[in-house]
Design an enzyme around this catalytic site. Structure first.
Site: not given
Length: 426
Positions: A259, A274, A348, A351, A389
RNA sequence: GGAGAGGUGGCGGAGUGGCCGAACGCGCUGGUUUCGAAAACCAGUAGGCCUUUACGGGUCUCGAGGGUUCAAAUCCCUCCCUCUCCGCCA
């Protein structure tokens, strides 16, 4: 992508849906183009029919008459050419506009503009109570020599990292545990390419619009690095017509995820939250076009991930993502947010998305129903475990006063039977 | 990277300018036959778009895109992909 016929018949609902998602798209232009297109296609088909008949007559005619007959087709030929050119232009314009129309969110999707408007629908687990000052995963990582951000950046720039020793082992343990638990639930394990054509990115709904978030190879190859295994897995059966007996198809795949995180400068700069690259186990379901079944799958894949978090003894909550925080392709999305002590909040980690036929229409992913009719499939997906995460959550939630970290029972078999990692810090 | 071969329906495989959306075989579906099944026989069996209440009609698609022609699966150009040999290589 929505069905053009559906848009024409339900323009108001499409416009309202886009408004709920806070996405702009030009439905009136689509309607106008479609009207023009229909008129043109009707005229074009009639002209082509004439042309074909004329051609057949020439074939049967006496050779001496052919040149004259052929010459008589010159006008029709020219007219056909210009109409075909216009038709192609319209189709291209229409396609471009169609790709920007968002899927219509479900009624159950809450109104709202940003993630702050997401609605919590469930909470599980007690938040850890520390009778000491808890350390962040960065602090623990540094103290134990588990995470090397400096060298990661030196090799690959910011938001890159190196996992060392037990942290690397723990990453593998989580990934393998997540993978195995999905295989045990009947999902078919898959190893897929992480380098895909941009066409595949369009097919899954990431392009157009998400180009800034994806790494792209240079012009020698039209390839992008995927941000999730969802892309190659959902696209696995693109351009195929599946048998309904073979559905649902349930897949699990682990992949590296890339990403670019453009536009996030200054956000979450510390640690592993991140990053540009991580590992992820993803679950994907492809099934018949049935709303009830899609809903049931959605609950099931959400449940699968919840089960994983529960066996890792991590507190989490589930949120119903609001319209404005929903992507273009989803009907509805549930995020799972896992407790991260260093953030003093939920972050988060998962998802779960339901798309209906939005992706499969773009991918031309279809099935033949029991009635023999061909329809587009419904697709869904959810994170099982995203490495970084999960590492944050495990290390921070299971840390002890002396700086060691308890390994959850479920992961111990994957960590050589050990119950703790790290030496006491002084 | 160099040299060569090839991409046709669910699969195999014909087809080198008009009668080809496509022979033939396999598979699948329905029927006949049978106590039942197998075999045999008969029939059907791609998708998109336009049009039609419906039946149907029209059109496009033979890897993708352009071109030549009255007419292209078939000829020309570009690209993509697959395979074989050589080179390189985890």
């Amino acid at each position: 992508m929505l069905d053009l016929k559906f848009i024409v018949a339900n323009a108001d609902a499409v416009i309202a849906g886009a408004a709920k998602k806070h996405i702009t798209c030009d439905v009136p232009a689509i309607l106008a183009l479609d009207t023009e297109r229909r008129e043109l296609v009707t005229a074009l088909d009639a002209l082509r029919a004439e042309q074909k008949q004329a051609g057949k007559l020439i074939a049967k005619a006496d050779p001496s008459e052919r040149p004259a007959l052929a010459a008589a087709q010159a006008d029709a030929k020219a007219k056909l050419k210009s109409m075909e050119a216009r038709s192609k232009d319209i189709d291209a314009e229409l396609k471009a506009l169609l790709l920007l129309v968002p899927n219509i969110p479900a009624d159950a999707v809450p109104e709202g503009a940003t993630d702050e408007d997401n609605v919590e629908i469930k909470r599980w687990g007690d938040l850890p109570k520390f009778d000491f000052a808890p350390r962040s995963h960065s602090e623990l990582g540094e103290a134990h020599g588990w995470i090397d951000i400096v060298r990661g950046a030196r090799i690959s720039g910011s938001r890159n990292y190196v996992l060392i020793g037990d942290m690397s082992l723990l990453e593998h343990a989580i990934m393998r545990f997540a993978f195995d638990s999905m295989v045990a639930r009947g999902f078919t394990p898959l190893s897929v390419p992480t380098l895909v054509r941009s066409e595949t990115m369009v097919g899954t709904g990431y392009f157009p619009g998400g180009e800034d978030q994806a790494y792209r190879c240079d012009d020698r190859d039209d390839l992008c690095l995927v941000g999730t295994a969802e892309v190659p897995v959902t696209a696995l059966h693109q351009d195929e017509i599946l048998d309904f007996e073979d559905l649902p198809k349930k897949f699990v795949a682990q992949s590296t995820c890339y990403r670019r995180e453009a536009g996030t400068y200054g956000k979450d700069t510390k640690g592993l939250y991140r990053v540009h690259q991580f590992q992820k186990v993803e679950q994907v379901v492809i099934d018949v076009a049935d709303e009830e079944r899609s809903l049931a799958h959605h609950e099931a894949i959400l449940g699968n991930s919840e089960a994983l978090l529960q066996s890792l003894e991590l507190p989490y909550r589930v949120v119903n993502v609001c319209g404005g925080d929903l992507g273009q392709p989803q009907i509805q999305k549930f995020d799972i947010e896992t407790w991260m002590p260093s953030r003093e909040g939920f972050g988060e980690t998962h998802s779960a998305s339901r798309f209906h036929d939005f992706q499969s229409r773009r991918l031309s992913l279809r099935y033949r129903g029991e009635d023999g009719k061909v329809r587009h499939c419904h697709t869904l997906n959810n994170t099982v475990a995203a490495s970084t995460r999960m590492l944050i959550a495990i290390v921070e939630n299971h840390q002890n006063a002396d700086g060691t970290v308890g390994i959850p029972d479920a992961l111990q078999p994957y960590m050589g039977g050990r119950t703790v990692m790290g030496k006491p810090l002084t």
